[in-house]
Design an enzyme around this catalytic site. Structure first.
Site, PDB file in Angstrom:
ATOM      1  N   TYR A  23     -13.109   3.982 -41.654  1.00 26.96           N
ATOM      2  CA  TYR A  23     -12.122   5.065 -41.674  1.00 26.96           C
ATOM      3  C   TYR A  23     -12.739   6.434 -41.974  1.00 26.96           C
ATOM      4  CZ  TYR A  23      -8.679   1.307 -41.910  1.00 26.96           C
ATOM      5  OH  TYR A  23      -7.921   0.200 -41.639  1.00 26.96           O
TER       6      TYR A  23
ATOM      7  N   ASN B  98       2.594   8.842 -45.422  1.00 23.26           N
ATOM      8  CA  ASN B  98       2.641   7.743 -46.394  1.00 23.26           C
ATOM      9  C   ASN B  98       1.872   8.047 -47.672  1.00 23.26           C
ATOM     10  OD1 ASN B  98       4.255   6.138 -44.766  1.00 23.26           O
ATOM     11  ND2 ASN B  98       2.502   5.235 -43.721  1.00 23.26           N
TER      12      ASN B  98
ATOM     13  N   ASN C  91      -1.367   4.535 -48.147  1.00 18.43           N
ATOM     14  CA  ASN C  91       0.021   4.302 -48.557  1.00 18.43           C
ATOM     15  C   ASN C  91       0.159   3.845 -50.006  1.00 18.43           C
ATOM     16  OD1 ASN C  91      -1.084   1.806 -48.033  1.00 18.43           O
ATOM     17  ND2 ASN C  91       0.725   0.982 -47.019  1.00 18.43           N
TER      18      ASN C  91
ATOM     19  N   ASP D  15      -4.248  15.311 -44.376  1.00 16.55           N
ATOM     20  CA  ASP D  15      -4.100  15.632 -42.958  1.00 16.55           C
ATOM     21  C   ASP D  15      -2.631  15.939 -42.660  1.00 16.55           C
ATOM     22  OD1 ASP D  15      -3.752  12.749 -43.578  1.00 16.55           O
ATOM     23  OD2 ASP D  15      -3.209  12.589 -41.470  1.00 16.55           O
TER      24      ASP D  15
ATOM     25  N   HIS E 139      -7.093  10.815 -40.481  1.00 19.13           N
ATOM     26  CA  HIS E 139      -6.338  10.525 -41.709  1.00 19.13           C
ATOM     27  C   HIS E 139      -7.192  10.779 -42.955  1.00 19.13           C
ATOM     28  CE1 HIS E 139      -2.347   9.386 -42.577  1.00 19.13           C
ATOM     29  NE2 HIS E 139      -2.496   8.101 -42.793  1.00 19.13           N
TER      30      HIS E 139
END
Length: 195
Positions: free
Chosen positions: A18, A116, A70, A95, A23
């Site tokens: 990631y 989230n 989240n 973001d 994100h």
């Protein structure tokens, strides 16, 4: 109190898969701020990696939650409790789909706009009243789902501009903690091409 600590939390997802995604823009800015402080991240018992030092003359703790986006509110709230800081001393870097790529927007409070990470931070802190520094990533192309888009890497043209966008967002964060929200908004609420 002029010398009260700030917590600056960069939202994102953990793990190398990631690291370069849209994100994780908040964490990319956090790394830039750590570099400016000459600080390294270390594991902290609040389930964050933290880096401490001074930015723009202010004592700062940078926080990278160990949780997925989240669930990132728990570690942020735990760190605020550790330092006994009120939510008004917390800045969340994240973001933002509704802002053009590379643009920066700052605000205090407000809703989560379907984000989230913000929803989790708000629920864990029990308030909307913390600062947000929003890193524009733009809307997904065509009919692509937002959830798919945010977990994708930046495009090649965006990658060329990314260091400048990160730098600008880091500058806006420093201005926010040293000179206040209004001045930061006045300086950074222009789109990069015009500012």
């Amino acid at each position: 109190m002029a010398d009260e600590r700030w917590i600056i939390a960069g939202l994102g997802n953990p793990g190398p898969e990631y690291a370069g995604t849209r994100h994780n823009a908040g964490q990319l800015v956090l790394v830039e701020l750590a570099g400016r402080m000459g600080a390294r991240f270390k594991a902290h018992r609040t389930r964050n990696d933290v880096a401490e030092g001074r930015l723009a003359g202010q004592p700062v703790t940078l926080a990278r939650p160990h949780a997925y986006m989240n669930l990132s509110g728990g570690p942020v709230a735990a760190l605020a409790a550790f330092y006994k800081l009120s939510p008004e001393r917390i800045v969340v870097l994240h973001d933002e789909l509704d802002i053009p790529f590379g643009a920066v927007r700052l605000k205090l409070g407000g809703g989560d706009n379907g984000h989230n990470g913000l929803r989790s931070v708000t629920a864990s802190l029990g308030t909307h009243d913390y600062y947000r520094v929003r890193f524009g990533i733009g809307r997904p192309p065509g009919r692509m789902e937002a959830a798919t888009y945010v977990l994708r890497d930046f495009t090649a043209p965006e990658r060329k501009e990314l260091p400048f966008a990160i730098d600008r967002c880091a500058d806006a964060t420093e201005t926010l903690i040293s000179k206040g929200l209004t001045e930061a908004q006045n300086l950074y609420h222009t789109d990069p091409a015009s500012g």
